[in-house]
Design an enzyme around this catalytic site. Structure first.
Site, PDB file in Angstrom:
ATOM      1  N   GLN A 252       0.806  -1.215   0.000  1.00  0.00           N
ATOM      2  CA  GLN A 252       0.000   0.000   0.000  1.00  0.00           C
ATOM      3  C   GLN A 252       0.840   1.265   0.000  1.00  0.00           C
ATOM      4  O   GLN A 252       0.370   2.326  -0.369  1.00  0.00           O
ATOM      5  CB  GLN A 252      -0.942   0.018   1.206  1.00  0.00           C
ATOM      6  CG  GLN A 252      -2.129  -0.905   1.044  1.00  0.00           C
ATOM      7  CD  GLN A 252      -2.890  -0.629  -0.235  1.00  0.00           C
ATOM      8  OE1 GLN A 252      -2.824  -1.425  -1.165  1.00  0.00           O
ATOM      9  NE2 GLN A 252      -3.584   0.460  -0.307  1.00  0.00           N
ATOM     10  N   HIS A 255       1.075   3.700  -3.165  1.00  0.00           N
ATOM     11  CA  HIS A 255       0.050   4.581  -3.702  1.00  0.00           C
ATOM     12  C   HIS A 255       0.451   6.052  -3.649  1.00  0.00           C
ATOM     13  O   HIS A 255       0.399   6.754  -4.645  1.00  0.00           O
ATOM     14  CB  HIS A 255      -1.273   4.357  -2.959  1.00  0.00           C
ATOM     15  CG  HIS A 255      -2.007   3.148  -3.440  1.00  0.00           C
ATOM     16  ND1 HIS A 255      -2.686   3.118  -4.626  1.00  0.00           N
ATOM     17  CD2 HIS A 255      -2.154   1.920  -2.900  1.00  0.00           C
ATOM     18  CE1 HIS A 255      -3.226   1.918  -4.794  1.00  0.00           C
ATOM     19  NE2 HIS A 255      -2.922   1.183  -3.756  1.00  0.00           N
ATOM     20  N   GLU A 320      -8.020   0.464   6.753  1.00  0.00           N
ATOM     21  CA  GLU A 320      -8.674   0.180   5.475  1.00  0.00           C
ATOM     22  C   GLU A 320      -8.471  -1.285   5.090  1.00  0.00           C
ATOM     23  O   GLU A 320      -9.417  -1.995   4.756  1.00  0.00           O
ATOM     24  CB  GLU A 320      -8.084   1.100   4.407  1.00  0.00           C
ATOM     25  CG  GLU A 320      -8.623   0.871   3.014  1.00  0.00           C
ATOM     26  CD  GLU A 320      -7.878   1.698   1.967  1.00  0.00           C
ATOM     27  OE1 GLU A 320      -8.432   1.869   0.872  1.00  0.00           O
ATOM     28  OE2 GLU A 320      -6.747   2.163   2.239  1.00  0.00           O
ATOM     29  N   HIS A 321      -7.221  -1.735   5.103  1.00  0.00           N
ATOM     30  CA  HIS A 321      -6.885  -3.130   4.826  1.00  0.00           C
ATOM     31  C   HIS A 321      -6.245  -3.728   6.075  1.00  0.00           C
ATOM     32  O   HIS A 321      -5.359  -3.110   6.674  1.00  0.00           O
ATOM     33  CB  HIS A 321      -5.880  -3.254   3.678  1.00  0.00           C
ATOM     34  CG  HIS A 321      -6.290  -2.571   2.407  1.00  0.00           C
ATOM     35  ND1 HIS A 321      -5.966  -1.255   2.132  1.00  0.00           N
ATOM     36  CD2 HIS A 321      -6.994  -3.024   1.331  1.00  0.00           C
ATOM     37  CE1 HIS A 321      -6.452  -0.926   0.949  1.00  0.00           C
ATOM     38  NE2 HIS A 321      -7.083  -1.973   0.449  1.00  0.00           N
ATOM     39  N   ASP A 354      -7.445  -6.057  -4.035  1.00  0.00           N
ATOM     40  CA  ASP A 354      -7.406  -4.866  -4.881  1.00  0.00           C
ATOM     41  C   ASP A 354      -7.852  -5.155  -6.303  1.00  0.00           C
ATOM     42  O   ASP A 354      -8.489  -4.318  -6.943  1.00  0.00           O
ATOM     43  CB  ASP A 354      -5.981  -4.303  -4.920  1.00  0.00           C
ATOM     44  CG  ASP A 354      -5.811  -3.102  -4.017  1.00  0.00           C
ATOM     45  OD1 ASP A 354      -6.773  -2.757  -3.309  1.00  0.00           O
ATOM     46  OD2 ASP A 354      -4.726  -2.510  -4.018  1.00  0.00           O
ATOM     47  N   HIS A 413     -51.909  16.450  14.077  1.00  0.00           N
ATOM     48  CA  HIS A 413     -51.614  15.036  13.844  1.00  0.00           C
ATOM     49  C   HIS A 413     -52.666  14.172  14.548  1.00  0.00           C
ATOM     50  O   HIS A 413     -53.189  13.210  13.974  1.00  0.00           O
ATOM     51  CB  HIS A 413     -50.220  14.679  14.385  1.00  0.00           C
ATOM     52  CG  HIS A 413     -49.099  15.090  13.495  1.00  0.00           C
ATOM     53  ND1 HIS A 413     -48.887  16.380  13.122  1.00  0.00           N
ATOM     54  CD2 HIS A 413     -48.120  14.360  12.899  1.00  0.00           C
ATOM     55  CE1 HIS A 413     -47.818  16.444  12.339  1.00  0.00           C
ATOM     56  NE2 HIS A 413     -47.339  15.220  12.188  1.00  0.00           N
TER      57      HIS A 413
END
Length: 425
Positions: A252, A255, A320-321, A354, A413
């Site tokens: 990762q 990225h 995230e992962h 992925d 109501h």
């Protein structure tokens, strides 16, 4: 790569450090994003063309902003047959996985004439943002589009930044065609989000915008929420490895420079082995400079006393992962509450998710896995409640409803119920 003993202080510092990467902490960009959004809202196509020229160096017009069938045919001619085969296999896996998420409308009736239910309706038109820039991500095309197709969305609009030549990456175009995108527009950044949110002469307004992007895209999505729906505010990518044996920590970090890679382990031997191997990996990998900055800023090796401590910090980070490489990975998995995607065992590394396995790789970041889920079919449907009562059914409960309404001082109501039975009372 830094090795730290896991304790309350290092955990606190780590969590504060990771939160600095959140789009919510980049307020200095908000004014620029707002200016772009306002300009596109007011000037529509003209502003989109101007910003595309300014930021991407591409000169577009109303005749060239949409990708043509000829350009898609040209893309197919340029894409390697092996890659095309892999894209199609991945598409099938993603479609099959998401098909299991599909929901149906339901109705429940009772003998007294009460009918309750829920109507499931796909969204009419959605916009998918696909990043360009430092890398091209045909996998993101598949991950964003296939849940929408499975959900039954009528029209899927894709936007992606063009190159200076006004072209979109062939890999991206082929993936979009295979996934079933209806229209593709050559525009990226905050101006693309504005176009999807407000509509222009060329780009239709959508009901929802999905897909990750840079800080400008993330802030733009945040700003237009309410005009349209969005999936989430995506932050930089992150991976957490829980291990008591050898683990790959670097995927990762490729990225971008804000990406985070963390190893939490009970093994001091493993911690030092991983740290020592980082320099060797960096000499061999194609994106070594980005990975180096990522690991220097947001890479950690945390040494914990017990696996319980490892699990505790994993749930706090809510990565995230999350890769679990332990002797009993499924046992550890049952104790994980917070993670976007969980990869179990040494043969389930993060790139499998992925690209190929089927579950979505559009995942919650920056600790939001505590309350957000991966992109799914649910993101492309809406639900309507169905309520129908017979006179007999309403008669049994009308006084209860009137009491509730009066308790909230909403007499109109209460009266709307009372008038139906005032002759009987």
């Amino acid at each position: 790569m830094r090795i730290q003993k896991l304790n309350s202080d290092t955990k606190k510092n780590l969590l504060e450090d990771l939160l600095k990467r959140s789009p919510n902490n980049y307020g200095q960009y908000e004014a620029s994003v707002k200016e772009i959004l306002d300009k596109v809202k007011e000037e529509k196509d003209a502003a989109v063309f101007a910003y595309t020229a300014k930021f991407d160096g591409a000169e577009l017009t109303a005749d060239t902003i949409e990708v043509t069938d000829a350009e898609i045919e040209e893309a197919y001619a340029q894409v390697d047959d092996t890659l095309l085969t892999v894209i199609r296999k991945a598409k099938d896996n993603i479609e099959s996985y998401h098909a299991k998420q599909r929901q149906n409308s339901w109705f429940d009736s009772k003998p007294d004439g009460t009918i309750l239910g829920q109507k499931i309706t796909p969204l009419h038109r959605v916009g998918v943002y696909v990043p360009g820039g430092k890398a091209v991500y045909p996998s993101s095309v598949l991950m964003n589009v296939m849940p929408a197709k499975v959900a039954g969305v009528d029209e899927i609009i894709m936007v992606t930044p063009p190159g200076k030549n006004g072209k979109v990456s062939p890999n991206t175009l082929v993936a979009a065609k295979e996934a079933g995108v209806n229209k593709i527009y050559k525009v990226g950044g905050a101006q693309a989000i504005a176009a999807l949110a407000y509509g222009t002469e060329s780009i239709p307004k959508v009901d929802k915008i999905v897909g990750p992007g840079n800080i400008y895209v993330a802030l733009a999505k945040k700003a237009v929420y309410g005009h349209v729906s969005i999936d989430s505010i995506a932050g930089p990518s992150e991976i957490l490895v829980v291990a008591d044996e050898t683990a790959n920590l670097l995927s990762q970090a490729e990225h971008d420079e804000l990406a985070s890679a963390i190893l939490v382990t009970t093994s001091e031997k493993l911690a030092h082995e991983v740290s020592d191997q980082v320099d060797g990996f960096l000499k061999e990998l194609s994106r070594a400079e980005i990975i180096s900055k990522s690991l220097d800023n947001y890479g950690y090796i945390l040494l914990a006393d017990t696996m319980e401590d490892v699990i505790d910090v994993a749930n706090e980070i809510a990565s995230e992962h999350l890769e679990i490489q332990t002797k009993n990975p499924f046992e550890v998995m049952t104790k994980i509450r917070n993670a976007g995607a969980i990869f179990i065992g040494e043969y389930a590394s993060e790139p499998l998710g992925d690209y190929f396995a089927g579950p979505n790789h559009i995942l919650p970041t920056n600790g939001t896995a505590k309350f957000f889920s991966p992109l799914s079919v649910d993101d492309f449907i809406k639900k309507s409640s169905i309520i129908s009562y017979s006179r007999e059914a309403l008669q049994k409960v009308h006084k209860d409803i009137e009491s509730f309404a009066k308790a909230e001082q909403l007499t109109a109501h209460a009266n709307s119920i009372h008038v139906r039975f005032e002759e009987e009372d």
